[in-house]
Design an enzyme around this catalytic site. Sequence first.
Site, PDB file in Angstrom:
ATOM      1  N   ASN A 184    -102.535  34.571 -55.700  1.00 29.44           N
ATOM      2  CA  ASN A 184    -101.420  34.496 -56.698  1.00 29.44           C
ATOM      3  C   ASN A 184    -103.426  34.851 -57.831  1.00 29.44           C
ATOM      4  OD1 ASN A 184    -101.610  33.076 -59.175  1.00 29.44           O
ATOM      5  ND2 ASN A 184    -100.035  31.356 -58.217  1.00 29.44           N
ATOM      6  N   GLU A 209     -97.578  34.786 -59.688  1.00 30.21           N
ATOM      7  CA  GLU A 209     -98.043  34.198 -61.510  1.00 30.21           C
ATOM      8  C   GLU A 209     -98.607  35.403 -62.288  1.00 30.21           C
ATOM      9  OE1 GLU A 209     -98.825  30.645 -63.239  1.00 30.21           O
ATOM     10  OE2 GLU A 209    -100.055  30.315 -61.354  1.00 30.21           O
ATOM     11  N   ASP A 243     -97.782  32.170 -52.805  1.00 34.93           N
ATOM     12  CA  ASP A 243     -98.159  30.659 -53.187  1.00 34.93           C
ATOM     13  C   ASP A 243     -96.755  29.834 -53.020  1.00 34.93           C
ATOM     14  OD1 ASP A 243     -98.650  28.321 -54.369  1.00 34.93           O
ATOM     15  OD2 ASP A 243     -99.602  28.794 -56.132  1.00 34.93           O
ATOM     16  N   ASN A 245     -97.024  26.513 -53.316  1.00 31.18           N
ATOM     17  CA  ASN A 245     -97.273  24.941 -53.751  1.00 31.18           C
ATOM     18  C   ASN A 245     -97.272  24.141 -53.061  1.00 31.18           C
ATOM     19  OD1 ASN A 245     -98.172  25.548 -56.395  1.00 31.18           O
ATOM     20  ND2 ASN A 245     -96.203  26.616 -57.127  1.00 31.18           N
ATOM     21  N   ASP A 295    -101.796  28.900 -50.786  1.00 30.95           N
ATOM     22  CA  ASP A 295    -101.224  30.164 -50.068  1.00 30.95           C
ATOM     23  C   ASP A 295    -101.195  30.292 -48.646  1.00 30.95           C
ATOM     24  OD1 ASP A 295    -101.821  30.936 -52.873  1.00 30.95           O
ATOM     25  OD2 ASP A 295    -103.002  30.177 -52.632  1.00 30.95           O
ATOM     26  N   ASP A 337    -107.870  30.775 -59.966  1.00 30.79           N
ATOM     27  CA  ASP A 337    -108.351  29.788 -60.020  1.00 30.79           C
ATOM     28  C   ASP A 337    -108.305  30.002 -57.779  1.00 30.79           C
ATOM     29  OD1 ASP A 337    -105.696  30.139 -60.510  1.00 30.79           O
ATOM     30  OD2 ASP A 337    -106.069  27.660 -61.859  1.00 30.79           O
ATOM     31  N   HIS A 338    -107.095  30.458 -57.241  1.00 32.07           N
ATOM     32  CA  HIS A 338    -107.132  31.588 -56.158  1.00 32.07           C
ATOM     33  C   HIS A 338    -108.072  32.386 -55.459  1.00 32.07           C
ATOM     34  CE1 HIS A 338    -102.725  29.122 -56.406  1.00 32.07           C
ATOM     35  NE2 HIS A 338    -103.158  29.265 -57.565  1.00 32.07           N
TER      36      HIS A 338
END
Length: 257
Positions: free
Chosen positions: A7, A34, A147, A149, A218, A247-248
Site C-alpha cells: 500500500n 492506494e 490491504d 483493512n 496487509d 505508512d505501510h
Amino acid sequence: MRISTFNINGIKARLPRLLEWLEETRPAVACLQEIKTQDEGFPADEFHKLGYHALWHGQKSFNGVAILADGAQPVEVQRGLPGDPDDEQSRYLEAEVFGVRVVNIYLPNGNPRPGPKFDYKLAWMERLRARMAAILAEEVPAIVTGDFNVIPTDRDIWAPKAMAEDALMQPESRDAYLRLLNQGWTDALATHNPQGGIWTYWDYQAGAWQRDHGFRIDHALLSPELADRLEACGVDKEHRGREKASDHAPVWVQLRR
C-alpha cells in the site's frame, strides 16, 4: 518467484521510495494499493524503465490498485469486484502473471462505525468471498493479496485495547476474514508466524513507528495449489522507516516456480 504487496499511500508522492524498493527487492510481481491517481496519471513509463510492465485501475484522489510484473505484461482477468454494478470504487484488479492468478485488493476501511461505510465494508467482503470461491473452483494457483483493512486476531496488533472500537478489528470484520480462510486459503504470514507480533502498518501519528506500535492488515492468501509452493514470507519493515515513506511496509511471499 517473489510476489509482493505494498500500500503505497499515493503513488506520485511516494514514487522515489517505490522505485527504490523495486530496485532493491526486485519482486517478480508487485501489487500496489492506494495509488490515488486517475488512469491517465499513472506513471507507467517510470516502471517500464526498470523493466516492469503494469496493469492499473485508478480513481481520482482515492483508492486505486495496480499490478506490476518484471519483464512480462499482466493479462487482465477482472477489473472491479463483481456483485454490485453501482460500486464505482477502484479496489479490485485480477490478472494472470507467470502462470499465477494474482488478485490485488484494497478492502474498504469501514470507519466510522456503525454506519454506511461499515455496511459497505461487510458487503464488499461478502462479494469478495463469492469471487474467491469462484477462483478456487477453477483449481488454479492463485494469490489474493493487498490491504485487507482487517486485523485478524489480537496477536496481530501491539495493543488490542488501542483499537477495540475500530472497524478493522470488529467481530464482524474478523468473522468475514475467517470465512475467507475457511474456504481453503492459507494466510502466509500467519502460517509462518503463528505467535503473531508481525506488523505491516504504523500510523503517522503519536510516534507509532518509533514505538513499534503497529498492526497487521496487509495479507497474502494462497490457494491450495499455490500454498504447496510457499518457501518463505516476510515484511520489508525497513522501508517504513525511510524519509517520506508510506505508512505501510511491503509484504512478500517467496514461491517455488
